[in-house]
Design a protein around this motif. Structure first.
Motif, PDB file in Angstrom:
ATOM      1  N   UNK A 169      -4.422   0.313  -0.533  1.00  0.00           N
ATOM      2  CA  UNK A 169      -3.897  -0.971  -0.979  1.00  0.00           C
ATOM      3  C   UNK A 169      -3.928  -1.047  -2.503  1.00  0.00           C
ATOM      4  N   UNK A 170      -2.811  -1.427  -3.099  1.00  0.00           N
ATOM      5  CA  UNK A 170      -2.770  -1.606  -4.553  1.00  0.00           C
ATOM      6  C   UNK A 170      -2.480  -3.059  -4.934  1.00  0.00           C
ATOM      7  N   UNK A 171      -2.130  -3.889  -3.936  1.00  0.00           N
ATOM      8  CA  UNK A 171      -1.919  -5.309  -4.205  1.00  0.00           C
ATOM      9  C   UNK A 171      -2.106  -6.079  -2.904  1.00  0.00           C
ATOM     10  N   UNK A 172      -2.770  -7.229  -2.992  1.00  0.00           N
ATOM     11  CA  UNK A 172      -3.025  -8.017  -1.786  1.00  0.00           C
ATOM     12  C   UNK A 172      -2.965  -9.501  -2.097  1.00  0.00           C
ATOM     13  N   UNK A 173      -2.458 -10.281  -1.136  1.00  0.00           N
ATOM     14  CA  UNK A 173      -2.362 -11.731  -1.285  1.00  0.00           C
ATOM     15  C   UNK A 173      -2.670 -12.393   0.047  1.00  0.00           C
ATOM     16  N   UNK A 174      -3.262 -13.581  -0.028  1.00  0.00           N
ATOM     17  CA  UNK A 174      -3.466 -14.413   1.159  1.00  0.00           C
ATOM     18  C   UNK A 174      -2.388 -15.483   1.155  1.00  0.00           C
ATOM     19  N   UNK A 204       0.822  -1.208   0.000  1.00  0.00           N
ATOM     20  CA  UNK A 204       0.000   0.000   0.000  1.00  0.00           C
ATOM     21  C   UNK A 204       0.854   1.255   0.000  1.00  0.00           C
ATOM     22  N   UNK A 205       0.232   2.345  -0.393  1.00  0.00           N
ATOM     23  CA  UNK A 205       0.852   3.661  -0.332  1.00  0.00           C
ATOM     24  C   UNK A 205      -0.146   4.618   0.305  1.00  0.00           C
TER      25      UNK A 205
END
Length: 558
Positions: free
Chosen positions: A307-312, A302-303
């Protein structure tokens, strides 16, 4: 396993280089977790099974509109990428597509094959112009060869330039990459390969080769672009947070948003608002953010809280000793002959780690599970947390390495914690043998005096790597090394030698020490380099008619 003391091992038997890329803390999720119903987002193509290992990267690049499929619904993951395709995607990744589209009709291409580009790839002219303006091409390239398959070394250079790391690449041109086929890498690309590997953009093959001329496939390009994009975002201020989801609930003001509370592996509680339909990587597929559950372990990029990218990732990751650290880089130089470098990076539960040690120019390698266990031991001993001050982190790193504070030449370290914070350390220390330099503050001293009676006095002193060298000649007489050393010690102790002293004072101190009258001089050449980087230069010549030509200056050493 015995308690690890890396520097002790360095001194005794010298072990080098841990490289266990691809070891994964993330195991397969339990059957119960697999059965959970989560809203899935379909980014698949008709031929996704041909490169399932790259499905996440391909899906993310499709979501970001960097890469797309073909009209027949395929992606053709194993098709070689052409140079023109690589350039276009790099420009898109840099966020310059609108700028490129605005330049499609303007500008003149000076490539030898410009006519072919204008005829067959007119739609890409703007991308090529932007790439030229941003310095993405090699200065020696006279042709683009748009249809030519893009090789691994060519794409590596392109993406390093997209990151703006040309200067770093140039600085690493003489560092030999650790690949068996290093001689196959063009000399002018060595630095770019080094940076690409260091940034985690690209790596070698299991057989320890790089295969620089092998063509990059579309699936491989998706992965390379994904990693480069993460580097670009980090340059722009993005941070990576890893932790466990505490709660997920609909936003009370907007049902298209959800509010998510995450406890980082460092213990910090962080709150995010995210679109309910935002794609979240889950194994080799994507689910919506609304499908995230309390108890999930996540990696969020994030910035400014967005959040601009997320993973589990797997729950097993939270139990690892190093879960609270996303990245760790350490370089400790004991002296010019001994030192250690350690690098640790975690990406969605997958770990890449390297330890390099050197002693008297010799290197060896340690690989496999045993090396990973040693790294875990080091991380447990270091016990680094973001609550520690920079000084405390430095002390604990040194303690885990078995090094006393002040007994090394330089320590550089960077730690990125799972709560998004980071600490940088750059500490310099003098060795015990460096006391002389600290005492006198002089690195080099060169003197030449010529007198009216023909006598010539020459004196030279230097301090390097904790050792001093002294030479004094008076006419045909040459002092022993010990006597010259004592003479210089007396010279440096008699006057206040500082980088701010005047040239006149420096000359008078020299004449007094060597018992010379200024009236007897015909020529003087004096140069003093201080530890601070400043220097004094003095030239003095007295000719027969007593005409004096002198040139002296004090420069600040760059």
């Amino acid at each position: 396993m015995k308690k690890m003391r890396l520097l002790t091992k360095l001194m005794i038997c010298m072990v080098l280089m841990l490289s266990f890329a691809g070891h994964s803390f993330a195991q397969e999720q339990t059957a119960e977790e697999n059965e959970q119903q989560r809203d899935e987002i379909i980014f698949e193509f008709s031929d996704s099974a041909e490169a399932s290992w790259a499905n996440q990267a391909i899906g993310f690049m499709k979501y970001k509109q960097i890469l797309s499929g073909y009209e027949d619904g395929s992606f053709r993951p194993n098709k070689p990428v052409s140079r023109i395709e690589a350039v276009v995607t790099a420009v898109r990744l840099m966020g310059l597509e609108e700028q490129a589209k605005a330049k499609t009709e303007g500008g003149k291409l000076l490539f030898a094959d410009a006519q072919k580009i204008d005829k067959q790839y007119k739609w890409a002219r703007g991308y090529i112009i932007v790439a030229l303006e941003k310095g993405l091409f090699d200065t020696s390239e006279s042709k683009l060869d748009p249809e030519k398959p893009a090789s691994r070394v060519w794409v590596s250079s392109l993406l390093v330039k997209a990151l703006g790391l040309q200067e770093e690449a140039l600085a690493l041109m003489s560092v030999e990459p650790d690949f068996k086929d290093v001689k196959a890498i063009p000399a002018g690309s060595i630095g770019y390969v080094n940076v690409a590997v260091k940034q985690g953009i690209i790596s070698g093959y299991p057989d320890e080769t790089f295969k620089p001329q092998r063509s990059v496939t579309r699936a491989e390009l998706a992965s390379l672009l994904e990693r480069t994009g993460e580097n670009l975002q980090e340059q722009d201020g993005s941070v990576t947070v890893t932790g466990k989801v505490v709660s997920v609930e609909a936003d009370s003001t907007n049902n298209k948003l959800i509010k998510m509370v995450v406890k980082s592996f460092n213990g910090d509680t962080l709150t995010y608002t995210i679109a309910a339909d935002f794609p979240v990587a889950f194994h080799d597929r994507f689910i919506t953010a609304a499908g995230i559950l309390a108890g999930d372990n996540v990696v969020l990029m994030s910035k400014n809280g967005v959040i601009w990218k997320a993973s589990i990732i797997s729950k097993e990751y939270a139990d690892e000793a190093a879960a609270g650290i996303n990245e760790l880089e350490i370089k400790l130089v004991n002296d010019r002959k001994t030192g250690i470098e350690l690098e640790y990076k975690s990406n969605k539960g997958k770990v890449k780690a390297e330890i390099e040690m050197w002693s008297n120019g010799k290197k060896e390698k340690l690989k496999g599970a045993a090396a990973v266990e040693e790294l875990k031991t080091f991380l447990k001993e270091a016990n680094l947390t973001p609550q520690l001050s920079k000084e405390e982190i430095q002390a604990q790193i040194l303690q885990a390495l078995g090094v006393k504070d002040g007994s090394y030449e330089r320590l550089e370290a960077e730690v990125k914690f799972s709560n998004g914070s980071k600490v940088k350390i750059d500490s310099k220390h003098k060795q015990e043998s460096n006391k002389e330099e600290a005492k006198y503050g002089i690195k080099e001293f060169e003197l030449e005096l010529k007198l009216k009676d023909g006598l010539k006095i020459k004196a030279e002193y230097s301090f390097d790597d904790g050792k001093s060298k002294s030479l004094i000649e008076r006419g045909s007489e040459k002092l022993s090394a010990e006597a010259a050393e004592k003479s210089f010690a007396k010279l440096f102790e008699q006057a206040a030698w500082t980088d701010g002293m005047s040239k006149a004072d420096a000359l008078q101190a020299v004449l007094k020490h060597f018992e010379v009258q200024e009236a007897d001089l015909t020529e003087v050449e004096l140069e003093i380099k201080f530890s601070s980087g400043k220097k004094i230069e003095l030239e003095y010549e007295k000719e027969h008619e007593d005409r004096v030509n002198s040139k002296d200056k004090v420069d600040k050493q760059k």
